[in-house]
Design a protein around this motif. Sequence first.
Motif: not given
Length: 247
Positions: A5-23
Amino acid sequence: MGFLEIRNLCKSFDTVSVINDFSFELVEQTLCCLVGPNGAGKTTTMDLITGRQKPTSGRILFCDDDITGLDEHEIARRGIGRKFQVPAVFRDLTVRQNLEVAYSRSTNPLKNFFRFREPFFAEKLEEILALTGLGNRLNVEAGILSHGETQWLEIGMVLMQNPRLLLLDEPVAGMTESEIEKTAEIFNRLKQTNTLVVVEHDMAFVRQIADMVTVMHMGSLLAHGSIGDIEANERVREVYLGETEDA
């Protein structure tokens, strides 16, 4: 609760958002293809699941266990195996030696010697050779295998670790048509007893192997369903299907 299960996953590099609230939720003994246009965040998602990168926020659960932010070796020990797009085999070792290295649990050669004499090792080796068709290449150095054989060897190496979940990144990239056909056969046999997530852009291959398809776009979930559902989805057709490039 799901197998993964992946819940509300987010990943940012500095100010760049790569993964946005992925479930996302994966049921055991399912083969799910993760697809999407170039830069959709598919490989980053795999990196986050395996601990290669740490999420900015959100949670990752595997078999009811919170593995969010654990190190790679800790996650591997829990039963998640990964095959990268570029095979990581030992080119100067034979097929058998590569599979032995993958099976070994210790840096002590004597301990490994006795492990290789265990009945389970012989059974596992036979099972993987039957699956990959590499039985007649056992004493051949990995460096002279064909591209397809090299990919199958690395799949075998991951399987020697007996993972509960396999993550595979573009496994048929660069293969011939006959190699792709054989790889589809391997995956269709594997999914009877294993759980797999396959990042892929070859939609013809996806149609041959997928139980479920998850489409990512700009780091978010765009669609999830059977291949029929995905191909009938207008939004998916608009942003992805028909494209020839992928992350």
